[in-house]
Every structure is written in structure tokens, then in C-alpha cells.
Design a protein around this motif. Structure first.
Motif, PDB file in Angstrom:
ATOM      1  N   MET A   1     -24.499 -80.801  16.323  1.00 23.77           N
ATOM      2  CA  MET A   1     -25.432 -79.690  16.253  1.00 23.77           C
ATOM      3  C   MET A   1     -24.667 -78.453  15.809  1.00 23.77           C
ATOM      4  SD  MET A   1     -28.024 -78.283  19.158  1.00 23.77           S
ATOM      5  CE  MET A   1     -27.515 -76.717  19.825  1.00 23.77           C
ATOM      6  N   LEU A   2     -25.181 -77.776  14.780  1.00 27.30           N
ATOM      7  CA  LEU A   2     -24.570 -76.545  14.297  1.00 27.30           C
ATOM      8  C   LEU A   2     -25.364 -75.346  14.791  1.00 27.30           C
ATOM      9  CD1 LEU A   2     -23.166 -78.630  12.522  1.00 27.30           C
ATOM     10  CD2 LEU A   2     -23.245 -76.991  10.667  1.00 27.30           C
ATOM     11  N   VAL A   3     -24.642 -74.370  15.354  1.00 28.73           N
ATOM     12  CA  VAL A   3     -25.225 -73.169  15.918  1.00 28.73           C
ATOM     13  C   VAL A   3     -24.438 -71.984  15.384  1.00 28.73           C
ATOM     14  CG1 VAL A   3     -25.665 -71.934  18.079  1.00 28.73           C
ATOM     15  CG2 VAL A   3     -25.808 -74.417  18.034  1.00 28.73           C
ATOM     16  N   GLY A   4     -25.129 -70.890  15.103  1.00 27.21           N
ATOM     17  CA  GLY A   4     -24.441 -69.685  14.665  1.00 27.21           C
ATOM     18  C   GLY A   4     -25.441 -68.677  14.148  1.00 27.21           C
ATOM     19  N   GLY A  35     -28.213 -87.579  11.500  1.00 30.85           N
ATOM     20  CA  GLY A  35     -27.161 -87.424  12.496  1.00 30.85           C
ATOM     21  C   GLY A  35     -26.719 -85.997  12.752  1.00 30.85           C
ATOM     22  N   ALA A  36     -27.306 -85.044  12.043  1.00 29.26           N
ATOM     23  CA  ALA A  36     -26.954 -83.633  12.241  1.00 29.26           C
ATOM     24  C   ALA A  36     -28.168 -82.882  12.784  1.00 29.26           C
ATOM     25  CB  ALA A  36     -26.503 -83.006  10.926  1.00 29.26           C
ATOM     26  N   ILE A  37     -27.891 -81.808  13.505  1.00 23.15           N
ATOM     27  CA  ILE A  37     -28.961 -80.937  13.983  1.00 23.15           C
ATOM     28  C   ILE A  37     -28.658 -79.537  13.461  1.00 23.15           C
ATOM     29  CG2 ILE A  37     -30.188 -80.027  15.979  1.00 23.15           C
ATOM     30  CD1 ILE A  37     -29.060 -82.450  17.584  1.00 23.15           C
ATOM     31  N   ASP A  38     -29.577 -79.018  12.651  1.00 23.41           N
ATOM     32  CA  ASP A  38     -29.451 -77.678  12.073  1.00 23.41           C
ATOM     33  C   ASP A  38     -30.344 -76.736  12.872  1.00 23.41           C
ATOM     34  OD1 ASP A  38     -28.839 -75.582  10.390  1.00 23.41           O
ATOM     35  OD2 ASP A  38     -29.889 -76.390   8.648  1.00 23.41           O
ATOM     36  N   THR A  39     -29.803 -75.607  13.258  1.00 24.86           N
ATOM     37  CA  THR A  39     -30.575 -74.650  14.058  1.00 24.86           C
ATOM     38  C   THR A  39     -30.703 -73.322  13.335  1.00 24.86           C
ATOM     39  OG1 THR A  39     -28.618 -73.822  15.242  1.00 24.86           O
ATOM     40  CG2 THR A  39     -29.764 -75.717  16.200  1.00 24.86           C
ATOM     41  N   PRO A  40     -31.834 -72.650  13.491  1.00 24.10           N
ATOM     42  CA  PRO A  40     -31.990 -71.320  12.882  1.00 24.10           C
ATOM     43  C   PRO A  40     -31.028 -70.321  13.530  1.00 24.10           C
ATOM     44  CG  PRO A  40     -34.120 -72.203  13.596  1.00 24.10           C
ATOM     45  CD  PRO A  40     -33.055 -73.081  14.170  1.00 24.10           C
ATOM     46  N   GLY A  41     -30.488 -69.427  12.741  1.00 22.26           N
ATOM     47  CA  GLY A  41     -29.574 -68.420  13.266  1.00 22.26           C
ATOM     48  C   GLY A  41     -30.190 -67.539  14.337  1.00 22.26           C
ATOM     49  N   GLU A  42     -31.493 -67.315  14.234  1.00 21.68           N
ATOM     50  CA  GLU A  42     -32.167 -66.476  15.220  1.00 21.68           C
ATOM     51  C   GLU A  42     -32.075 -67.083  16.623  1.00 21.68           C
ATOM     52  OE1 GLU A  42     -34.008 -65.650  11.242  1.00 21.68           O
ATOM     53  OE2 GLU A  42     -33.531 -67.489  12.338  1.00 21.68           O
ATOM     54  N   TYR A  43     -32.002 -68.418  16.704  1.00 21.26           N
ATOM     55  CA  TYR A  43     -31.913 -69.071  18.013  1.00 21.26           C
ATOM     56  C   TYR A  43     -30.612 -68.695  18.716  1.00 21.26           C
ATOM     57  CZ  TYR A  43     -35.987 -72.122  17.357  1.00 21.26           C
ATOM     58  OH  TYR A  43     -37.253 -72.622  17.204  1.00 21.26           O
ATOM     59  N   ALA A  44     -29.568 -68.447  17.963  1.00 19.57           N
ATOM     60  CA  ALA A  44     -28.290 -68.045  18.548  1.00 19.57           C
ATOM     61  C   ALA A  44     -28.232 -66.545  18.811  1.00 19.57           C
ATOM     62  CB  ALA A  44     -27.136 -68.448  17.635  1.00 19.57           C
ATOM     63  N   GLN A  45     -29.016 -65.777  18.059  1.00 20.96           N
ATOM     64  CA  GLN A  45     -28.935 -64.327  18.160  1.00 20.96           C
ATOM     65  C   GLN A  45     -29.979 -63.702  19.085  1.00 20.96           C
ATOM     66  OE1 GLN A  45     -28.580 -64.080  13.641  1.00 20.96           O
ATOM     67  NE2 GLN A  45     -27.416 -62.287  14.303  1.00 20.96           N
ATOM     68  N   ILE A  46     -30.992 -64.476  19.479  1.00 23.74           N
ATOM     69  CA  ILE A  46     -32.047 -63.946  20.343  1.00 23.74           C
ATOM     70  C   ILE A  46     -32.033 -64.747  21.653  1.00 23.74           C
ATOM     71  CG2 ILE A  46     -34.523 -63.528  20.581  1.00 23.74           C
ATOM     72  CD1 ILE A  46     -34.636 -63.402  17.473  1.00 23.74           C
ATOM     73  N   PRO A  47     -31.636 -64.107  22.746  1.00 23.22           N
ATOM     74  CA  PRO A  47     -31.465 -64.828  24.012  1.00 23.22           C
ATOM     75  C   PRO A  47     -32.676 -65.634  24.480  1.00 23.22           C
ATOM     76  CG  PRO A  47     -30.420 -62.690  24.168  1.00 23.22           C
ATOM     77  CD  PRO A  47     -31.166 -62.715  22.851  1.00 23.22           C
ATOM     78  N   ARG A  48     -33.883 -65.238  24.149  1.00 20.67           N
ATOM     79  CA  ARG A  48     -35.033 -66.007  24.637  1.00 20.67           C
ATOM     80  C   ARG A  48     -35.100 -67.406  24.030  1.00 20.67           C
ATOM     81  NH1 ARG A  48     -38.287 -62.201  21.427  1.00 20.67           N
ATOM     82  NH2 ARG A  48     -39.136 -63.330  19.661  1.00 20.67           N
ATOM     83  N   PHE A  49     -34.318 -67.665  22.970  1.00 17.04           N
ATOM     84  CA  PHE A  49     -34.271 -68.988  22.352  1.00 17.04           C
ATOM     85  C   PHE A  49     -33.117 -69.854  22.884  1.00 17.04           C
ATOM     86  CE2 PHE A  49     -36.407 -66.676  18.759  1.00 17.04           C
ATOM     87  CZ  PHE A  49     -37.635 -67.308  18.896  1.00 17.04           C
TER      88      PHE A  49
END
Length: 144
Positions: A1-4, A35-49
Motif C-alpha cells: 500500500m502506498l501512502v503519501g 497486488g498494489a493499493i494506491d491511496t489518494p494523497g488527501e487521505y494522508a493529509q486530512i486526519p478524518r481519513f
């Protein structure tokens, strides 16, 4: 899973790792792909996510926190990486851009709680991808 953060290069990195030549587009929701999980950047930058990231990480073997080497502003809070119950590694992207500061990018990842290993990669030139692929090929587990 990629987060950032937004624009860190998560989707481009996944495309390179999967040898997919399609152009990266803005990730609007969590995407599971080969096999990969892509996450929106907003999920890492907005605590409610954060809860969505924590729940999704349970389906991952490793969480890779991605730091853009060209954008070193503080985008994630100290200790951010500690919310994950999976191994967390760091990935510094865009290392092919002239004038970047690798050590400062590494420091940003350490500040948010990422432990070694930290990989330095370019989705444009492919530099550093072999090491990252090898790491993920071993199950993303690093020995202490």
C-alpha cells in the motif's frame, strides 16, 4: 500500500513497478490493482481519513510512505507512520530532478516515524526501482 501527500508520485510509482505504461491520473479513491493499493494523497493529509488508511492497511503486507524529493514541506504529522500495524518503509520519489536534497527527504520520512529501509527512486528513469522490487518480492519484510 502506498501512502503519501498529493503529488508525491504514488500512482506513477505503481505504474512503473507494474510495468504499466499508462499515464498517471489523479487518484480519487483507494484503488486495488495487481497486488498494489494506491491511496489518494488527501487521505494522508486530512486526519478524518486516517481510519480509512488504517483499515485498508490491514489488507497490505507493507505500507510504503512516499516522499516527493522536490517538495520538502511538512505534509504529514510526526508519528504518522505509527498508526499502521504493518511494516512501514519509506520511498523518496523524483530523485532524477536536479537540485533535490536526498537527506532532507529522508529526514521528512524519519520525522513521521518511518524506519529503515528508505528507498530512493525515479519513476521517470527507473533508478532505484530494482531495489524496491527486490524488497517487495521478499514479501516486504525487513530483518532487524
Amino acid at each position: 500500500m502506498l501512502v503519501g501527500p498529493v503529488g508525491a508520485g504514488k500512482t506513477s510509482l505503481i505504474h512503473m513497478l507494474q510495468k504499466d505504461s499508462q499515464k498517471a491520473e489523479k487518484t480519487q479513491s483507494i484503488i486495488f490493482t495487481d497486488g498494489a493499493i494506491d491511496t489518494p494523497g488527501e487521505y494522508a493529509q486530512i486526519p478524518r481519513f486516517y481510519s480509512a488508511l488504517m483499515v485498508t492497511a490491514m489488507q497490505a503486507s507493507t505500507v510504503a510512505v512516499v516522499q516527493d524529493a522536490t517538495d520538502l514541506k511538512i505534509a504529514l504529522p510526526p508519528g504518522f507512520a505509527s498508526m499502521f500495524s504493518r511494516p512501514v518503509v519509506g520511498v523518496v520519489t523524483k530523485i532524477d530532478v536536479p537540485g533535490i536534497d536526498r537527506e532532507k527527504a529522508r529526514e521528512r520520512l524519519l520525522q513521521i516515524g518511518v524506519k529503515e529501509p528508505i528507498f530512493f527512486v525515479s519513476s521517470h528513469t527507473g533508478e532505484g526501482l530494482d531495489e524496491l522490487i527486490e524488497y517487495f518480492g521478499k514479501g516486504g519484510v525487513h530483518n532487524e
